[in-house]
Design an enzyme around this catalytic site. Structure first.
Site, short mmCIF file in Angstrom:
data_model
loop_
_atom_site.label_atom_id
_atom_site.label_comp_id
_atom_site.label_asym_id
_atom_site.label_seq_id
_atom_site.Cartn_x
_atom_site.Cartn_y
_atom_site.Cartn_z
N CYS A 3 0.84 -1.20 0.00
CA CYS A 3 0.00 0.00 0.00
C CYS A 3 0.87 1.25 0.00
CB CYS A 3 -0.89 0.02 1.23
SG CYS A 3 -2.04 -1.34 1.30
N HIS A 4 0.38 2.29 -0.62
CA HIS A 4 1.04 3.59 -0.62
C HIS A 4 0.03 4.61 -0.11
CE1 HIS A 4 4.43 2.09 -2.91
NE2 HIS A 4 3.57 1.49 -3.71
N HIS A 5 0.37 5.28 0.98
CA HIS A 5 -0.52 6.30 1.52
C HIS A 5 -0.38 7.54 0.65
CE1 HIS A 5 -1.39 3.87 4.96
NE2 HIS A 5 -0.10 3.63 5.09
#
Length: 66
Positions: A3-5
């Site tokens: 995941c990439h915020h």
């Protein structure tokens, strides 16, 4: 997978809809800039690293010209 915020300090020319302007300067705060995927106005399907590097280089050029 991973995941990439992204998007928590969105880029927008309007302070009502974003935190930073097109030059990554925080609205209403002198001399404060942000570079990273948090400034993306929307997330894509690919790894964001190249875009983060491009934004950082663009910010460096902007700051150098000041």
């Amino acid at each position: 997978g991973g995941c990439h915020h992204m998007g928590t300090t969105r880029m927008s020319n309007n302070p009502q809809t974003g935190v930073v302007d097109k030059n990554l300067k925080v609205h209403g705060v002198d001399n404060l800039y942000m570079a990273g995927s948090s400034t993306f106005s929307t997330g894509g399907a690919a790894n964001p690293t190249l875009t983060i590097v491009a934004l950082s280089l663009r910010l460096a050029q902007h700051l150098k010209g000041r």
